[in-house]
Write a protein that holds these residues in place. Sequence first.
Motif, PDB file in Angstrom:
ATOM      1  N   LYS A  11     -54.215 -28.441  72.195  1.00 48.84           N
ATOM      2  CA  LYS A  11     -55.438 -29.385  71.955  1.00 48.84           C
ATOM      3  C   LYS A  11     -55.345 -30.567  72.690  1.00 48.84           C
ATOM      4  CE  LYS A  11     -58.347 -31.485  68.456  1.00 48.84           C
ATOM      5  NZ  LYS A  11     -58.941 -31.198  66.984  1.00 48.84           N
ATOM      6  N   ASN A  12     -56.205 -31.196  73.605  1.00 47.82           N
ATOM      7  CA  ASN A  12     -56.015 -32.457  74.232  1.00 47.82           C
ATOM      8  C   ASN A  12     -57.522 -32.942  74.543  1.00 47.82           C
ATOM      9  OD1 ASN A  12     -54.921 -34.480  75.661  1.00 47.82           O
ATOM     10  ND2 ASN A  12     -53.411 -33.083  76.776  1.00 47.82           N
ATOM     11  N   PHE A  13     -57.451 -33.840  75.264  1.00 45.95           N
ATOM     12  CA  PHE A  13     -58.888 -34.513  75.544  1.00 45.95           C
ATOM     13  C   PHE A  13     -59.569 -33.658  76.681  1.00 45.95           C
ATOM     14  CE2 PHE A  13     -56.094 -38.268  74.477  1.00 45.95           C
ATOM     15  CZ  PHE A  13     -56.828 -38.566  73.452  1.00 45.95           C
ATOM     16  N   ASN A  14     -60.939 -33.669  76.704  1.00 45.16           N
ATOM     17  CA  ASN A  14     -61.655 -32.998  77.823  1.00 45.16           C
ATOM     18  C   ASN A  14     -61.235 -33.031  79.253  1.00 45.16           C
ATOM     19  OD1 ASN A  14     -63.913 -31.145  77.850  1.00 45.16           O
ATOM     20  ND2 ASN A  14     -64.889 -32.494  78.975  1.00 45.16           N
ATOM     21  N   HIS A  34     -57.644 -24.885  71.380  1.00 48.56           N
ATOM     22  CA  HIS A  34     -58.321 -26.101  70.789  1.00 48.56           C
ATOM     23  C   HIS A  34     -59.117 -25.650  69.501  1.00 48.56           C
ATOM     24  CE1 HIS A  34     -60.910 -29.612  70.571  1.00 48.56           C
ATOM     25  NE2 HIS A  34     -60.263 -30.059  71.578  1.00 48.56           N
ATOM     26  N   SER A  35     -59.308 -26.651  68.567  1.00 46.98           N
ATOM     27  CA  SER A  35     -59.797 -26.386  67.233  1.00 46.98           C
ATOM     28  C   SER A  35     -61.407 -26.044  67.492  1.00 46.98           C
ATOM     29  CB  SER A  35     -59.743 -27.264  66.280  1.00 46.98           C
ATOM     30  OG  SER A  35     -60.080 -28.646  66.661  1.00 46.98           O
ATOM     31  N   ASP A  36     -61.870 -26.631  68.651  1.00 51.32           N
ATOM     32  CA  ASP A  36     -63.463 -26.474  68.812  1.00 51.32           C
ATOM     33  C   ASP A  36     -63.661 -25.345  70.141  1.00 51.32           C
ATOM     34  OD1 ASP A  36     -66.053 -26.639  69.852  1.00 51.32           O
ATOM     35  OD2 ASP A  36     -66.008 -28.866  70.518  1.00 51.32           O
ATOM     36  N   PRO A  37     -64.285 -24.394  69.474  1.00 47.70           N
ATOM     37  CA  PRO A  37     -64.219 -23.019  70.217  1.00 47.70           C
ATOM     38  C   PRO A  37     -65.427 -23.248  71.644  1.00 47.70           C
ATOM     39  CG  PRO A  37     -65.588 -22.640  68.382  1.00 47.70           C
ATOM     40  CD  PRO A  37     -65.001 -23.929  68.041  1.00 47.70           C
ATOM     41  N   THR A  48     -57.592 -17.833  76.438  1.00 47.74           N
ATOM     42  CA  THR A  48     -58.035 -19.072  75.229  1.00 47.74           C
ATOM     43  C   THR A  48     -57.630 -18.577  73.791  1.00 47.74           C
ATOM     44  OG1 THR A  48     -60.289 -18.424  74.869  1.00 47.74           O
ATOM     45  CG2 THR A  48     -60.008 -19.966  76.662  1.00 47.74           C
ATOM     46  N   LEU A  49     -57.079 -19.812  73.092  1.00 50.39           N
ATOM     47  CA  LEU A  49     -57.027 -19.644  71.714  1.00 50.39           C
ATOM     48  C   LEU A  49     -57.588 -20.528  70.917  1.00 50.39           C
ATOM     49  CD1 LEU A  49     -53.047 -19.213  72.103  1.00 50.39           C
ATOM     50  CD2 LEU A  49     -54.785 -17.414  71.308  1.00 50.39           C
ATOM     51  N   THR A  50     -58.115 -20.207  69.514  1.00 54.71           N
ATOM     52  CA  THR A  50     -58.647 -21.188  68.617  1.00 54.71           C
ATOM     53  C   THR A  50     -57.777 -21.872  67.642  1.00 54.71           C
ATOM     54  OG1 THR A  50     -60.889 -20.054  68.866  1.00 54.71           O
ATOM     55  CG2 THR A  50     -60.892 -21.688  67.169  1.00 54.71           C
ATOM     56  N   GLU A  51     -57.530 -23.067  67.546  1.00 58.99           N
ATOM     57  CA  GLU A  51     -56.486 -23.607  66.614  1.00 58.99           C
ATOM     58  C   GLU A  51     -57.174 -23.734  65.232  1.00 58.99           C
ATOM     59  OE1 GLU A  51     -54.818 -27.288  68.147  1.00 58.99           O
ATOM     60  OE2 GLU A  51     -54.224 -26.495  70.048  1.00 58.99           O
ATOM     61  N   SER A  74     -44.403 -19.144  78.308  1.00 58.36           N
ATOM     62  CA  SER A  74     -43.211 -19.689  78.720  1.00 58.36           C
ATOM     63  C   SER A  74     -43.007 -21.038  78.773  1.00 58.36           C
ATOM     64  CB  SER A  74     -42.960 -18.868  80.357  1.00 58.36           C
ATOM     65  OG  SER A  74     -43.438 -17.461  80.213  1.00 58.36           O
ATOM     66  N   LEU A  75     -44.344 -21.818  78.985  1.00 57.74           N
ATOM     67  CA  LEU A  75     -44.150 -23.240  79.171  1.00 57.74           C
ATOM     68  C   LEU A  75     -45.399 -23.727  78.179  1.00 57.74           C
ATOM     69  CD1 LEU A  75     -44.039 -22.886  83.042  1.00 57.74           C
ATOM     70  CD2 LEU A  75     -42.201 -23.897  81.564  1.00 57.74           C
ATOM     71  N   LEU A  76     -45.028 -24.823  77.482  1.00 55.35           N
ATOM     72  CA  LEU A  76     -46.035 -25.552  76.818  1.00 55.35           C
ATOM     73  C   LEU A  76     -46.017 -26.773  77.432  1.00 55.35           C
ATOM     74  CD1 LEU A  76     -47.760 -25.871  74.313  1.00 55.35           C
ATOM     75  CD2 LEU A  76     -45.709 -26.519  72.844  1.00 55.35           C
ATOM     76  N   LEU A  77     -47.477 -27.540  77.507  1.00 57.14           N
ATOM     77  CA  LEU A  77     -47.612 -28.653  78.256  1.00 57.14           C
ATOM     78  C   LEU A  77     -48.726 -29.246  76.913  1.00 57.14           C
ATOM     79  CD1 LEU A  77     -48.843 -28.210  81.704  1.00 57.14           C
ATOM     80  CD2 LEU A  77     -47.043 -29.720  80.876  1.00 57.14           C
ATOM     81  N   PRO A  78     -47.824 -30.019  76.060  1.00 56.57           N
ATOM     82  CA  PRO A  78     -48.524 -30.344  74.648  1.00 56.57           C
ATOM     83  C   PRO A  78     -49.487 -31.649  74.934  1.00 56.57           C
ATOM     84  CG  PRO A  78     -46.306 -31.046  74.588  1.00 56.57           C
ATOM     85  CD  PRO A  78     -46.402 -30.192  75.926  1.00 56.57           C
ATOM     86  N   GLY A  79     -50.604 -31.630  74.222  1.00 53.85           N
ATOM     87  CA  GLY A  79     -51.581 -33.115  74.091  1.00 53.85           C
ATOM     88  C   GLY A  79     -50.910 -33.358  72.501  1.00 53.85           C
ATOM     89  N   LYS A  80     -51.773 -32.548  71.504  1.00 51.63           N
ATOM     90  CA  LYS A  80     -51.743 -32.910  70.408  1.00 51.63           C
ATOM     91  C   LYS A  80     -50.303 -32.747  69.915  1.00 51.63           C
ATOM     92  CE  LYS A  80     -53.562 -31.253  65.775  1.00 51.63           C
ATOM     93  NZ  LYS A  80     -54.226 -30.529  65.147  1.00 51.63           N
TER      94      LYS A  80
END
Length: 335
Positions: A11-14, A34-37, A48-51, A74-80
Amino acid sequence: MSPPPRVLFNKNFNVTSAQIRALEGSPYEVWASHSDPHHGMLTAAPHTLTEPKGLLGEDYVAWLLDTCAAHGISLLLPGKERERLASHAQAFAAQGTRVIVPASEETQRHLERKDEFLRGWDEGILPIPQWRAFHTLEEFDAARAALQQSGVRLCMKPARGIYASGFRVLTEQPDPRSFLGGELYQLSMHSARELLSVGEWPTMLLMHTLEGAERSVDCVAWQGRLIRAVVRRKGPHGQVIEDRPDLVAAAENIAAKYGLSAVFNFQTKDQRGHAHLLEINARASGGLRYSMAAGINFPRLLLDAATGTLDWDHLPPVQTGLHVAEDKVVRAWTP
């Protein structure tokens, strides 16, 4: 033949959508959550995955850990929870997920706290405007007395914030023309004092307003080594990609000083023809898509560096002298 590495943008900015789209045709399998589908990130990503909504802190980290394991990320680029996740990188690595964070949790939080960051800044890299921190009306008045100079306007902003939230240039008198003209970032001194009189505020900064050209420098680095930097001068009708070796050198010093492994950004404004540093953001800027028009695929370079496939001797050149503006496109689809 081994399958492509799976990369997850949580989850991150648009604006993260631009990074996701930049990886089309790359050797990475791109996922987004993201939590917003209906969020733009999910529209841009092929997987995609829904948080779960409302999940924070250690509970969110635990959910993300399980999710990465379940989907072979394999690789996570985090926002939240980016800062917090830096302290959990070992747990992710133990199950085969590499967390790509700019720096340690402590360093990231240092950069987020603008007052703390400014106190520790090395002005040998770039000068900074004069400033004071305050929490109350009384402290604001004292800071104002210390900073007032003939011909210099003051501005205030929260010590922690994004996208100019809470930023205001202070005027001595109310200006009806600015109000009627839609000026969002001006506030009269009287109104500021009235606002601050309600009680104690979170840490705020009062600063000299720099009146010269404003620039945003988008950078990508790995383990403190700058890969590429693109300098954008902001204007009323778009932006200009400039050739500024001095600001590229500043980017190199910033990456080395904080040991950054990230797409990051710093902002400058001129005072008497010299660039002054305003802030460093250990994340991609909202205007990164403008800088990518200069021929620099920031997320691809970062991922290639993380996977050891980056050819440091043959990096893409930055195309300068470009005028860049956004042409917005409206898209429609059937859900």
